[in-house]
Design a protein around this motif. Structure first.
Motif, PDB file in Angstrom:
ATOM      1  N   LEU A 138      12.546  43.997  90.427  1.00 25.06           N
ATOM      2  CA  LEU A 138      13.761  43.359  91.102  1.00 25.06           C
ATOM      3  C   LEU A 138      14.168  42.040  91.038  1.00 25.06           C
ATOM      4  O   LEU A 138      14.213  41.284  92.174  1.00 25.06           O
ATOM      5  CB  LEU A 138      13.628  43.984  92.685  1.00 25.06           C
ATOM      6  CG  LEU A 138      14.899  44.392  93.477  1.00 25.06           C
ATOM      7  CD1 LEU A 138      15.696  45.683  92.914  1.00 25.06           C
ATOM      8  CD2 LEU A 138      14.641  44.814  94.879  1.00 25.06           C
ATOM      9  N   PRO A 139      14.203  41.599  89.902  1.00 24.56           N
ATOM     10  CA  PRO A 139      14.739  40.115  89.800  1.00 24.56           C
ATOM     11  C   PRO A 139      15.984  39.613  90.445  1.00 24.56           C
ATOM     12  O   PRO A 139      16.744  40.560  90.328  1.00 24.56           O
ATOM     13  CB  PRO A 139      14.619  39.818  88.318  1.00 24.56           C
ATOM     14  CG  PRO A 139      15.067  41.235  87.717  1.00 24.56           C
ATOM     15  CD  PRO A 139      14.357  42.127  88.737  1.00 24.56           C
ATOM     16  N   LEU A 140      16.019  38.553  90.854  1.00 23.98           N
ATOM     17  CA  LEU A 140      17.350  37.805  91.529  1.00 23.98           C
ATOM     18  C   LEU A 140      17.709  36.828  90.230  1.00 23.98           C
ATOM     19  O   LEU A 140      16.912  36.180  89.674  1.00 23.98           O
ATOM     20  CB  LEU A 140      17.053  37.080  92.638  1.00 23.98           C
ATOM     21  CG  LEU A 140      16.514  37.954  94.052  1.00 23.98           C
ATOM     22  CD1 LEU A 140      16.286  36.843  95.088  1.00 23.98           C
ATOM     23  CD2 LEU A 140      17.914  38.630  94.260  1.00 23.98           C
ATOM     24  N   VAL A 141      18.879  37.097  89.977  1.00 15.38           N
ATOM     25  CA  VAL A 141      19.639  36.353  88.805  1.00 15.38           C
ATOM     26  C   VAL A 141      20.906  35.738  89.418  1.00 15.38           C
ATOM     27  O   VAL A 141      21.663  36.367  90.247  1.00 15.38           O
ATOM     28  CB  VAL A 141      19.689  37.062  87.645  1.00 15.38           C
ATOM     29  CG1 VAL A 141      18.443  37.537  87.154  1.00 15.38           C
ATOM     30  CG2 VAL A 141      20.586  38.450  87.902  1.00 15.38           C
ATOM     31  N   PHE A 142      21.417  34.823  88.689  1.00 17.66           N
ATOM     32  CA  PHE A 142      22.962  34.266  88.893  1.00 17.66           C
ATOM     33  C   PHE A 142      23.732  35.251  87.950  1.00 17.66           C
ATOM     34  O   PHE A 142      23.718  35.518  86.946  1.00 17.66           O
ATOM     35  CB  PHE A 142      22.931  33.063  88.224  1.00 17.66           C
ATOM     36  CG  PHE A 142      22.454  31.863  89.226  1.00 17.66           C
ATOM     37  CD1 PHE A 142      22.845  31.486  90.430  1.00 17.66           C
ATOM     38  CD2 PHE A 142      21.212  31.147  88.705  1.00 17.66           C
ATOM     39  CE1 PHE A 142      22.607  30.393  91.478  1.00 17.66           C
ATOM     40  CE2 PHE A 142      21.035  29.888  89.578  1.00 17.66           C
ATOM     41  CZ  PHE A 142      21.361  29.843  90.836  1.00 17.66           C
ATOM     42  N   TYR A 143      24.782  35.690  88.710  1.00 23.66           N
ATOM     43  CA  TYR A 143      25.943  36.269  88.320  1.00 23.66           C
ATOM     44  C   TYR A 143      27.159  35.322  88.340  1.00 23.66           C
ATOM     45  O   TYR A 143      27.404  34.695  89.595  1.00 23.66           O
ATOM     46  CB  TYR A 143      26.316  37.525  89.021  1.00 23.66           C
ATOM     47  CG  TYR A 143      25.812  38.900  88.629  1.00 23.66           C
ATOM     48  CD1 TYR A 143      24.471  38.862  87.887  1.00 23.66           C
ATOM     49  CD2 TYR A 143      25.964  40.111  88.980  1.00 23.66           C
ATOM     50  CE1 TYR A 143      23.770  39.934  87.507  1.00 23.66           C
ATOM     51  CE2 TYR A 143      25.344  41.196  88.788  1.00 23.66           C
ATOM     52  CZ  TYR A 143      24.218  40.972  88.084  1.00 23.66           C
ATOM     53  OH  TYR A 143      23.539  42.277  87.777  1.00 23.66           O
ATOM     54  N   VAL A 144      28.018  35.098  87.459  1.00 26.84           N
ATOM     55  CA  VAL A 144      29.005  34.026  87.385  1.00 26.84           C
ATOM     56  C   VAL A 144      30.428  34.602  87.161  1.00 26.84           C
ATOM     57  O   VAL A 144      30.395  35.544  86.227  1.00 26.84           O
ATOM     58  CB  VAL A 144      28.725  32.787  86.292  1.00 26.84           C
ATOM     59  CG1 VAL A 144      29.602  31.872  86.563  1.00 26.84           C
ATOM     60  CG2 VAL A 144      27.357  32.324  86.863  1.00 26.84           C
ATOM     61  N   ASN A 145      31.434  34.279  87.603  1.00 21.68           N
ATOM     62  CA  ASN A 145      32.612  34.757  87.491  1.00 21.68           C
ATOM     63  C   ASN A 145      32.991  34.470  85.947  1.00 21.68           C
ATOM     64  O   ASN A 145      32.852  33.436  85.103  1.00 21.68           O
ATOM     65  CB  ASN A 145      33.734  33.849  88.360  1.00 21.68           C
ATOM     66  CG  ASN A 145      35.148  34.131  88.186  1.00 21.68           C
ATOM     67  OD1 ASN A 145      35.748  34.586  87.101  1.00 21.68           O
ATOM     68  ND2 ASN A 145      35.719  34.487  89.254  1.00 21.68           N
ATOM     69  N   PRO A 146      33.661  35.294  85.109  1.00 17.00           N
ATOM     70  CA  PRO A 146      33.665  35.572  83.616  1.00 17.00           C
ATOM     71  C   PRO A 146      34.627  34.286  83.306  1.00 17.00           C
ATOM     72  O   PRO A 146      34.693  33.780  82.070  1.00 17.00           O
ATOM     73  CB  PRO A 146      34.246  36.679  83.337  1.00 17.00           C
ATOM     74  CG  PRO A 146      34.700  37.425  84.625  1.00 17.00           C
ATOM     75  CD  PRO A 146      33.926  36.977  85.502  1.00 17.00           C
ATOM     76  N   ALA A 147      35.596  33.988  84.276  1.00 19.65           N
ATOM     77  CA  ALA A 147      36.431  32.865  84.034  1.00 19.65           C
ATOM     78  C   ALA A 147      35.896  31.516  83.938  1.00 19.65           C
ATOM     79  O   ALA A 147      36.495  30.585  83.688  1.00 19.65           O
ATOM     80  CB  ALA A 147      37.794  33.031  84.995  1.00 19.65           C
TER      81      ALA A 147
END
Length: 257
Positions: free
Chosen positions: A191-200
């Motif tokens: 259950l790794p935490l990661v950054f998700y970033v707006n594709p724009a």
């Protein structure tokens, strides 16, 4: 909002995780030498899964979430693969009803544990993961609701990450509810935490990638991590607990640094 500004969504999580993730993204931006950019943290909670899944359409630029979060399935986003909480969140310890302590003392196998019912707040990734591992799941409400359900006997245990379970136990006054931290068991699923970033916002993804790599190489990441989660494995006797290793159907092999 000017295009150079960054709005980081930091809702729908425990207070201790909000503190750590806010400090972490700040560290990454510092190490990427990002200047003259307005950085804003928004801690609005969105209890509806469709709202969280549409977070980028609401104007946010980045967030931290569990890798494989199904609320974002099929959504366009930029994912930064590096795990942000090492393997702590993958180790799920159990809050149980004090009246059922003897039940957990007698459990020795994962098959026996699967016969008990896990209480999971609605929309948490744990519910589908545990169901995929043939566990019984009672999914309902928010965290305070599921802790009330545990006290009322509607479920047998609530699994929470090793990085946050003590803070949550104290924050929600679990002892006053007749609940205790089970000393015998730990469930593990990736259950790794990661950054998700707006594709724009490829610029934000670049800054976070560069800053995270720099912070890890300099030792600043480990320093920050240890400040927020000092000696957690030892304090919680994780290595001495009975390990129940489950799979995460949404992830393949995961490497933790």
């Amino acid at each position: 909002m000017a295009s150079a500004d960054i709005t980081f969504w930091n809702g729908n999580k425990s207070h201790i995780r909000r503190q750590y993730e806010k400090a972490l993204i700040t560290l990454c931006l510092q190490h990427a030498k990002v200047r003259n950019v307005a950085f804003r943290v928004d801690e609005t909670d969105y209890p509806q899964p469709e709202d969280e899944g549409n977070i980028f359409a609401l104007g946010y630029d980045a967030l931290v979430t569990v890798d494989g979060n199904q609320k974002f399935a099929g959504k366009s986003l930029i994912k930064i693969q590096t795990p942000l909480c090492k393997d702590l969140l993958s180790h799920r310890l159990l809050i149980i009803n004090r009246k059922k302590s003897d039940v957990f003392t007698s459990v020795t196998t994962s098959a026996e544990l699967r016969l008990l019912t896990a209480g999971i707040p609605a929309t948490w990734a744990d519910a589908d993961i545990l169901r995929s591992n043939s566990c019984h799941v009672y999914e309902h409400g928010e965290l305070h609701d599921i802790l009330n359900a545990l006290g009322n006997g509607q479920c047998d245990y609530v699994p929470l990450g090793a990085n946050e379970i003590n803070a949550i136990f104290n924050e929600f006054k679990c002892a006053e509810r007749g609940l205790v931290l089970d000393p015998h068991h730990v469930i593990h699923y990736p259950l790794p935490l990661v950054f998700y970033v707006n594709p724009a916002r490829a610029d934000v993804a670049h800054w976070l990638t560069v800053g995270l790599n720099s912070a890890m190489q300099s030792g600043a990441f480990d320093k920050l991590f240890n400040e927020h989660f000092p000696g957690t494995f030892a304090k919680l006797n994780i290595k001495q607990r009975r390990l129940h290793r489950f799979s995460n159907p949404y992830l393949k092999s995961v490497k933790f640094d």
